[in-house]
Design an enzyme around this catalytic site. Sequence first.
Site, mmCIF file in Angstrom:
data_model
loop_
_atom_site.group_PDB
_atom_site.id
_atom_site.type_symbol
_atom_site.label_atom_id
_atom_site.label_comp_id
_atom_site.label_asym_id
_atom_site.label_seq_id
_atom_site.Cartn_x
_atom_site.Cartn_y
_atom_site.Cartn_z
ATOM 1 N N ASP A 45 26.212 17.178 13.156
ATOM 2 C CA ASP A 45 26.552 16.175 14.168
ATOM 3 C C ASP A 45 27.757 16.623 14.982
ATOM 4 O O ASP A 45 27.784 16.540 16.205
ATOM 5 C CB ASP A 45 26.895 14.828 13.508
ATOM 6 N N LYS A 124 9.372 20.755 10.387
ATOM 7 C CA LYS A 124 10.351 21.766 10.783
ATOM 8 C C LYS A 124 11.065 22.184 9.506
ATOM 9 O O LYS A 124 11.885 21.436 8.962
ATOM 10 C CB LYS A 124 11.339 21.200 11.801
HETATM 11 S S1 IVH Z 1 8.067 27.311 16.258
HETATM 12 C C1 IVH Z 1 8.624 29.583 19.957
HETATM 13 N N1 IVH Z 1 7.579 25.884 14.103
HETATM 14 O O1 IVH Z 1 13.250 26.030 13.885
HETATM 15 C C2 IVH Z 1 8.576 28.549 18.891
HETATM 16 N N2 IVH Z 1 9.770 26.746 14.398
HETATM 17 O O2 IVH Z 1 15.375 25.170 15.676
HETATM 18 C C3 IVH Z 1 9.714 28.599 17.980
HETATM 19 N N3 IVH Z 1 11.302 26.242 12.569
HETATM 20 O O3 IVH Z 1 13.689 29.120 15.424
HETATM 21 C C4 IVH Z 1 9.438 28.384 16.585
HETATM 22 N N4 IVH Z 1 9.868 25.111 11.347
HETATM 23 O O4 IVH Z 1 13.248 29.063 12.866
HETATM 24 C C5 IVH Z 1 8.489 26.578 14.799
HETATM 25 N N5 IVH Z 1 6.993 24.628 12.251
HETATM 26 C C6 IVH Z 1 7.909 25.332 12.930
HETATM 27 C C7 IVH Z 1 9.225 25.506 12.457
HETATM 28 C C8 IVH Z 1 10.125 26.216 13.237
HETATM 29 C C9 IVH Z 1 11.108 25.570 11.426
HETATM 30 C C10 IVH Z 1 12.577 26.847 12.957
HETATM 31 C C11 IVH Z 1 12.457 28.193 13.611
HETATM 32 C C12 IVH Z 1 13.059 27.994 14.972
HETATM 33 C C13 IVH Z 1 14.003 26.865 14.715
HETATM 34 C C14 IVH Z 1 14.430 26.146 15.961
#
Ligand code: IVH
Length: 700
Positions: A45, A124
């Site tokens: 935060d 995520k």
């Molecule tokens: S897609 C180009 N899918 O979150 C798309 N990222 O805060 C980028 N992450 O760098 C990644 N779960 O390390 C994608 N289901 C998910 C994810 C994910 C975790 C991470 C990843 C990314 C970061 C961004």
Amino acid sequence: MTTSTAAHAAAAALADSAAYAEAVDTATQAAAAYYATGESTLDDDAYDRLVRGIAAYEQAHPGEMSAASPTGKVAGGTAVGDVPHTVPMLSLDNVFSAEQLQSWAASVERRIGRPVEQWSVEPKLDGLAIAARYEHGRLARLVTRGDGSAGEDVSHAIGTVTGLPNRLTQPVTLEVRGEVLMTNEQFEQANTVRTAHGGAPFANPRNGAAGTLRAKDREYTVEMTFFGYGALPLPATGEALAEQLGEWPHSRLMAYVAGLGVHTAETTAVAPRTLTEVDDIQARVEEIGALRPELPFGIDGIVIKADLAADQAAAGSGSRAPRWAIAYKLPAVEKVTTLLGVEWNVGRTGAIAPRAVLEPVEIDGSTVSYATLHNPADITRRDLRIGDRVMVYKAGDIIPRIEAPVAHLRTGDEQPIVFPEVCPQCGSDIDTSEQRWRCVRGRDCRLVASLSYAAGRDQLDIEGLGVTRVVQLVEAGLVTDLADLFTLSRSRLLELERMGETSTDNLLAAIEGAKRRPLSRVFCALGVRGTGRSMSRRIARHFATMEHIRAADAEALQQVDGIGVEKAALVVAELAELGPLIDRLIAAGVSMTEPGATPPAEGGDGNDDPAADAGPLDGMTVVVTGAMTGALEKLSRNQMNELVERAGGKSSSSVSKRTSLLVAGENAGSKREKAEQLGTRLVTPDEFAELVADLLDQNG
Ligand code: IVH
């Protein structure tokens, strides 16, 4: 560093260029620490407020923008690495509310000039981004995200990451991208091993994964888990495959990746879904949020992606993040609060454990007032002081942990933490030879607690032997350890206050009954350090008799599920310490066998005789939830678990893809819902009683 939901809070207000410069400095340092070791000096935060303050200042004073500014950069612009990425590894922009999601989705559709055909909604994962390069089906290289255009080679970690097979099911060349993390179980395991080697425990699973991924020459290995979330061709990928990878919808691509043998979120309760309506996405976001506390791994949000390659291409990407995907952040599980004091508690086994008293702080829906501090050496290593502002981590059922003091918030008024010189319980000396301090009197220090535990319902189940009575027996000098209970004389008991003939006879009968408990209960009653109820059951079922347990060396103990090198050594040492007590229990007539279990074969390495284990639940993982009724009404949760295990099954407390059966009693809540979603087989208590009828009869 990521932003988080408290982002509704105001951005840091930066008054002038000096404040701006300082803010850039603080944010860069925090981001550098975070990406280097996973240990941040600001909570999510606070970092988020700071970066938004920086962005606001830059917008108002475009001429003053510093080259070092973290805005618009992957990883705050701090990460290093020398392996170029074929395609940049981007970050994600964030939303924090239904309204923001709605307007983001609308903006994507405006940009591409048509509705997005479908969205992929997925967890995520809260770990570190990794690119895994496969050549002809073999895992050739692991690269971190780094600054997005080049990352660090961490190929030395190959083989320690579950879910990233050394060989794919097909000899293809491609790059799989995903997140490396520690599951809660791997995190606990890592900290056990690490502290046993004199290292500081990791404060949170992401921290553990970051440190472990980089560590090269550790004397021990700890496991991590990979979750794939993307794939793309490499220069050497065959033309046909390269074309498919570029054209398939994201969801199709991920099914292909899973088919190659790579672990994805597909096997979890929060598996990706493809949805078309934004309202449905919001509903799924809430569903995932509700499942979060029970997940065996950490998530920090939900990722929503345009599923079709054509929609992604039309939306395009910025320098930091794609425009076709967004992260919907969940509340942070890390917060900064104040360390008010340290309590030193003596456990049942005489172990002296420090516990941090915190200024209560709300983390992800619950109030945290205490955190574990592991051991004195750990306090010293972290240089903690009373009055420090500390980062606290709490997720799901993980015990809250203190990460580190926030050094730049020190005022100079912080006070050192005073270590006890004598046992805080009984005043005896402290054995400080091990990391974990212990009263020299061991179990005797907390005799009342250890006897009450032994007599408890899930152990020897001695009715009428509550804490008050135990205190009375101890104070009268009738009982100095567990074995004394079994040689109590009627006449001595009758001399005690409030012990008439009836209570005395009832108590003696209950103690007599306790002699016939299964070995698992007796073993648990001993309070062997490093073992609890379910571990005691596993040990008892594996070895079948106390004689076999005592004859086992550390290697033989490691055959038991969940016992590693460290625990095996501890259990061996504990059994040696408890030897005289066990001998006296045997002499008093306490049963030391596990009904229905067969000892491991001579010279063999474990109880793997299939016939011995064949029961109605053989090979099944069973979860029990809700209130039991009918024939099972009187069974405690522990007794239900015992029943499951005697029937050849494995008992578990959380529902996952691996769950074979859910026994759902009255008022079964979220576990039932989850099982229904997963299509897990559900039975009522009555149906379950039918299944295990033979064993219930035996039980009487
Ligand atoms: S897609 C180009 N899918 O979150 C798309 N990222 O805060 C980028 N992450 O760098 C990644 N779960 O390390 C994608 N289901 C998910 C994810 C994910 C975790 C991470 C990843 C990314 C970061 C961004």
